[in-house]
Design a protein around this motif. Structure first.
Motif, PDB file in Angstrom:
ATOM      1  N   LEU A   8       0.829  -1.212   0.000  1.00  0.00           N
ATOM      2  CA  LEU A   8       0.000   0.000   0.000  1.00  0.00           C
ATOM      3  C   LEU A   8       0.860   1.258   0.000  1.00  0.00           C
ATOM      4  CD1 LEU A   8      -2.949  -0.819   2.438  1.00  0.00           C
ATOM      5  CD2 LEU A   8      -3.009  -0.643  -0.055  1.00  0.00           C
ATOM      6  N   ARG A   9       1.951   1.235   0.735  1.00  0.00           N
ATOM      7  CA  ARG A   9       2.868   2.385   0.765  1.00  0.00           C
ATOM      8  C   ARG A   9       3.445   2.622  -0.631  1.00  0.00           C
ATOM      9  NH1 ARG A   9       8.110   2.230   1.386  1.00  0.00           N
ATOM     10  NH2 ARG A   9       8.062   0.154   2.312  1.00  0.00           N
ATOM     11  N   HIS A  10       3.793   1.563  -1.330  1.00  0.00           N
ATOM     12  CA  HIS A  10       4.332   1.706  -2.682  1.00  0.00           C
ATOM     13  C   HIS A  10       3.269   2.225  -3.648  1.00  0.00           C
ATOM     14  CE1 HIS A  10       8.275   0.268  -1.813  1.00  0.00           C
ATOM     15  NE2 HIS A  10       7.830  -0.901  -1.365  1.00  0.00           N
ATOM     16  N   ILE A  11       2.028   1.786  -3.478  1.00  0.00           N
ATOM     17  CA  ILE A  11       0.945   2.325  -4.309  1.00  0.00           C
ATOM     18  C   ILE A  11       0.822   3.823  -4.064  1.00  0.00           C
ATOM     19  CG2 ILE A  11      -1.562   2.359  -4.669  1.00  0.00           C
ATOM     20  CD1 ILE A  11      -1.548  -0.656  -4.085  1.00  0.00           C
ATOM     21  N   GLU A  12       0.856   4.211  -2.799  1.00  0.00           N
ATOM     22  CA  GLU A  12       0.769   5.636  -2.461  1.00  0.00           C
ATOM     23  C   GLU A  12       1.923   6.418  -3.081  1.00  0.00           C
ATOM     24  OE1 GLU A  12       0.561   5.567   1.802  1.00  0.00           O
ATOM     25  OE2 GLU A  12      -1.486   4.790   1.790  1.00  0.00           O
ATOM     26  N   ASP A  13       3.135   5.831  -3.085  1.00  0.00           N
ATOM     27  CA  ASP A  13       4.295   6.489  -3.706  1.00  0.00           C
ATOM     28  C   ASP A  13       4.070   6.685  -5.201  1.00  0.00           C
ATOM     29  OD1 ASP A  13       5.663   6.588  -1.284  1.00  0.00           O
ATOM     30  OD2 ASP A  13       6.914   4.836  -1.714  1.00  0.00           O
ATOM     31  N   VAL A  14       3.549   5.644  -5.871  1.00  0.00           N
ATOM     32  CA  VAL A  14       3.300   5.742  -7.311  1.00  0.00           C
ATOM     33  C   VAL A  14       2.240   6.814  -7.585  1.00  0.00           C
ATOM     34  CG1 VAL A  14       2.339   4.546  -9.330  1.00  0.00           C
ATOM     35  CG2 VAL A  14       3.987   3.374  -7.854  1.00  0.00           C
ATOM     36  N   LEU A  15       1.170   6.807  -6.810  1.00  0.00           N
ATOM     37  CA  LEU A  15       0.105   7.784  -7.022  1.00  0.00           C
ATOM     38  C   LEU A  15       0.565   9.203  -6.691  1.00  0.00           C
ATOM     39  CD1 LEU A  15      -2.981   5.777  -5.727  1.00  0.00           C
ATOM     40  CD2 LEU A  15      -2.234   6.132  -8.099  1.00  0.00           C
ATOM     41  N   ALA A  16       1.431   9.348  -5.700  1.00  0.00           N
ATOM     42  CA  ALA A  16       1.993  10.674  -5.389  1.00  0.00           C
ATOM     43  C   ALA A  16       2.840  11.167  -6.564  1.00  0.00           C
ATOM     44  CB  ALA A  16       2.813  10.625  -4.109  1.00  0.00           C
ATOM     45  N   GLY A  17       3.622  10.272  -7.157  1.00  0.00           N
ATOM     46  CA  GLY A  17       4.402  10.640  -8.335  1.00  0.00           C
ATOM     47  C   GLY A  17       3.511  10.988  -9.509  1.00  0.00           C
ATOM     48  N   ALA A  18       2.386  10.262  -9.632  1.00  0.00           N
ATOM     49  CA  ALA A  18       1.456  10.504 -10.736  1.00  0.00           C
ATOM     50  C   ALA A  18       0.809  11.878 -10.640  1.00  0.00           C
ATOM     51  CB  ALA A  18       0.380   9.418 -10.760  1.00  0.00           C
ATOM     52  N   GLU A  19       0.779  12.461  -9.444  1.00  0.00           N
ATOM     53  CA  GLU A  19       0.210  13.801  -9.290  1.00  0.00           C
ATOM     54  C   GLU A  19       1.005  14.845 -10.079  1.00  0.00           C
ATOM     55  OE1 GLU A  19      -0.215  14.660  -5.130  1.00  0.00           O
ATOM     56  OE2 GLU A  19      -1.664  13.048  -4.845  1.00  0.00           O
ATOM     57  N   HIS A  20       2.257  14.537 -10.418  1.00  0.00           N
ATOM     58  CA  HIS A  20       3.074  15.447 -11.226  1.00  0.00           C
ATOM     59  C   HIS A  20       2.657  15.405 -12.697  1.00  0.00           C
ATOM     60  CE1 HIS A  20       5.766  16.322  -7.934  1.00  0.00           C
ATOM     61  NE2 HIS A  20       5.951  15.036  -7.730  1.00  0.00           N
ATOM     62  N   GLY A  21       1.810  14.434 -13.059  1.00  0.00           N
ATOM     63  CA  GLY A  21       1.362  14.295 -14.437  1.00  0.00           C
ATOM     64  C   GLY A  21       2.253  13.358 -15.225  1.00  0.00           C
ATOM     65  N   TYR A  22       1.683  12.812 -16.270  1.00  0.00           N
ATOM     66  CA  TYR A  22       2.393  11.841 -17.104  1.00  0.00           C
ATOM     67  C   TYR A  22       3.711  12.405 -17.632  1.00  0.00           C
ATOM     68  CZ  TYR A  22       3.380   8.721 -21.002  1.00  0.00           C
ATOM     69  OH  TYR A  22       3.997   7.852 -21.867  1.00  0.00           O
ATOM     70  N   GLU A  23       3.709  13.646 -18.043  1.00  0.00           N
ATOM     71  CA  GLU A  23       4.896  14.244 -18.652  1.00  0.00           C
ATOM     72  C   GLU A  23       6.039  14.431 -17.657  1.00  0.00           C
ATOM     73  OE1 GLU A  23       1.856  15.711 -18.711  1.00  0.00           O
ATOM     74  OE2 GLU A  23       1.245  15.114 -20.727  1.00  0.00           O
ATOM     75  N   ASN A  24       5.726  14.531 -16.356  1.00  0.00           N
ATOM     76  CA  ASN A  24       6.745  14.874 -15.362  1.00  0.00           C
ATOM     77  C   ASN A  24       7.054  13.782 -14.348  1.00  0.00           C
ATOM     78  OD1 ASN A  24       7.039  17.606 -16.313  1.00  0.00           O
ATOM     79  ND2 ASN A  24       5.027  18.002 -15.419  1.00  0.00           N
ATOM     80  N   ILE A  25       6.330  12.682 -14.378  1.00  0.00           N
ATOM     81  CA  ILE A  25       6.515  11.686 -13.327  1.00  0.00           C
ATOM     82  C   ILE A  25       7.946  11.141 -13.290  1.00  0.00           C
ATOM     83  CG2 ILE A  25       5.607   9.788 -14.722  1.00  0.00           C
ATOM     84  CD1 ILE A  25       4.515   8.570 -12.088  1.00  0.00           C
ATOM     85  N   LEU A  26       8.547  10.929 -14.449  1.00  0.00           N
ATOM     86  CA  LEU A  26       9.891  10.358 -14.456  1.00  0.00           C
ATOM     87  C   LEU A  26      10.927  11.316 -13.870  1.00  0.00           C
ATOM     88  CD1 LEU A  26       9.937   8.498 -17.884  1.00  0.00           C
ATOM     89  CD2 LEU A  26       9.837   7.494 -15.597  1.00  0.00           C
ATOM     90  N   SER A  27      10.735  12.602 -14.067  1.00  0.00           N
ATOM     91  CA  SER A  27      11.735  13.561 -13.580  1.00  0.00           C
ATOM     92  C   SER A  27      11.444  14.080 -12.181  1.00  0.00           C
ATOM     93  CB  SER A  27      11.849  14.739 -14.557  1.00  0.00           C
ATOM     94  OG  SER A  27      10.602  15.403 -14.673  1.00  0.00           O
ATOM     95  N   LEU A  28      10.181  14.072 -11.745  1.00  0.00           N
ATOM     96  CA  LEU A  28       9.840  14.691 -10.466  1.00  0.00           C
ATOM     97  C   LEU A  28       9.459  13.722  -9.350  1.00  0.00           C
ATOM     98  CD1 LEU A  28       7.736  17.733 -11.742  1.00  0.00           C
ATOM     99  CD2 LEU A  28      10.149  17.705 -11.072  1.00  0.00           C
ATOM    100  N   ALA A  29       9.085  12.506  -9.672  1.00  0.00           N
ATOM    101  CA  ALA A  29       8.635  11.568  -8.638  1.00  0.00           C
ATOM    102  C   ALA A  29       9.786  11.207  -7.696  1.00  0.00           C
ATOM    103  CB  ALA A  29       8.075  10.309  -9.276  1.00  0.00           C
ATOM    104  N   ASN A  30       9.480  11.194  -6.414  1.00  0.00           N
ATOM    105  CA  ASN A  30      10.464  10.814  -5.406  1.00  0.00           C
ATOM    106  C   ASN A  30       9.764   9.978  -4.351  1.00  0.00           C
ATOM    107  OD1 ASN A  30      12.694  10.598  -3.806  1.00  0.00           O
ATOM    108  ND2 ASN A  30      12.549  12.660  -2.973  1.00  0.00           N
ATOM    109  N   PRO A  31      10.001   8.677  -4.255  1.00  0.00           N
ATOM    110  CA  PRO A  31      11.030   7.924  -4.965  1.00  0.00           C
ATOM    111  C   PRO A  31      10.673   7.738  -6.445  1.00  0.00           C
ATOM    112  CG  PRO A  31       9.693   6.436  -3.657  1.00  0.00           C
ATOM    113  CD  PRO A  31       9.222   7.825  -3.348  1.00  0.00           C
ATOM    114  N   SER A  32      11.699   7.442  -7.221  1.00  0.00           N
ATOM    115  CA  SER A  32      11.486   7.244  -8.653  1.00  0.00           C
ATOM    116  C   SER A  32      10.761   5.914  -8.873  1.00  0.00           C
ATOM    117  CB  SER A  32      12.823   7.236  -9.397  1.00  0.00           C
ATOM    118  OG  SER A  32      13.533   6.039  -9.100  1.00  0.00           O
TER     119      SER A  32
END
Length: 127
Positions: free
Chosen positions: A31-55
């Motif tokens: 569940l924590r990892h799902i939350e991490d992915v969804l938090a990264g997704a808040e940056h949008g598709y175009e920015n998730i790879l560069s802004l998500a933390n953790p990657s």
């Protein structure tokens, strides 16, 4: 019937409370990892790879360890006892989430926004 024995139909399954607690911990990690992915997704598709933390790569590396443990438990390598149905279903649910997270990584790697959107929607509904 003892507290450690669950009877299903004509069969009985010996319960392993320690293993059940371990599975609950694994579920919390997933569940924590799902939350991490969804938090990264808040940056949008175009920015998730560069802004998500953790990657997404860090998340996939971490869930690979979880997936190995899930397979060992389901195969009986860890614990060595039959699993209660609730525990086995929870482990299956964990594996489904792990695979969804991997699909996010694959979609990003292949620049497939339709797949990415579909998987993010599934992860959002899975919480």
């Amino acid at each position: 019937m003892s507290a450690g024995l669950t009877v299903v139909g004509a069969g009985a399954v010996l319960r392993d409370r320690e293993l059940e607690n371990e599975v609950a911990g694994i579920w919390d990690d997933v569940l924590r990892h799902i939350e991490d992915v969804l938090a990264g997704a808040e940056h949008g598709y175009e920015n998730i790879l560069s802004l998500a933390n953790p990657s997404i790569e860090e998340i996939v590396k971490s869930i690979s360890k979880i997936d190995d443990l899930l397979n060992q438990i389901l195969d009986g390598t860890v614990g060595g006892k039959s699993l209660d149905i609730e525990v086995e279903l929870k482990l299956n649910d964990c594996q489904q989430c792990v695979h969804l997270i991997r699909r996010v990584h694959i979609a990003l790697k292949h620049d497939n926004q339709d797949e990415y959107d579909d998987v993010i929607r599934k992860l959002t509904n899975h919480q």
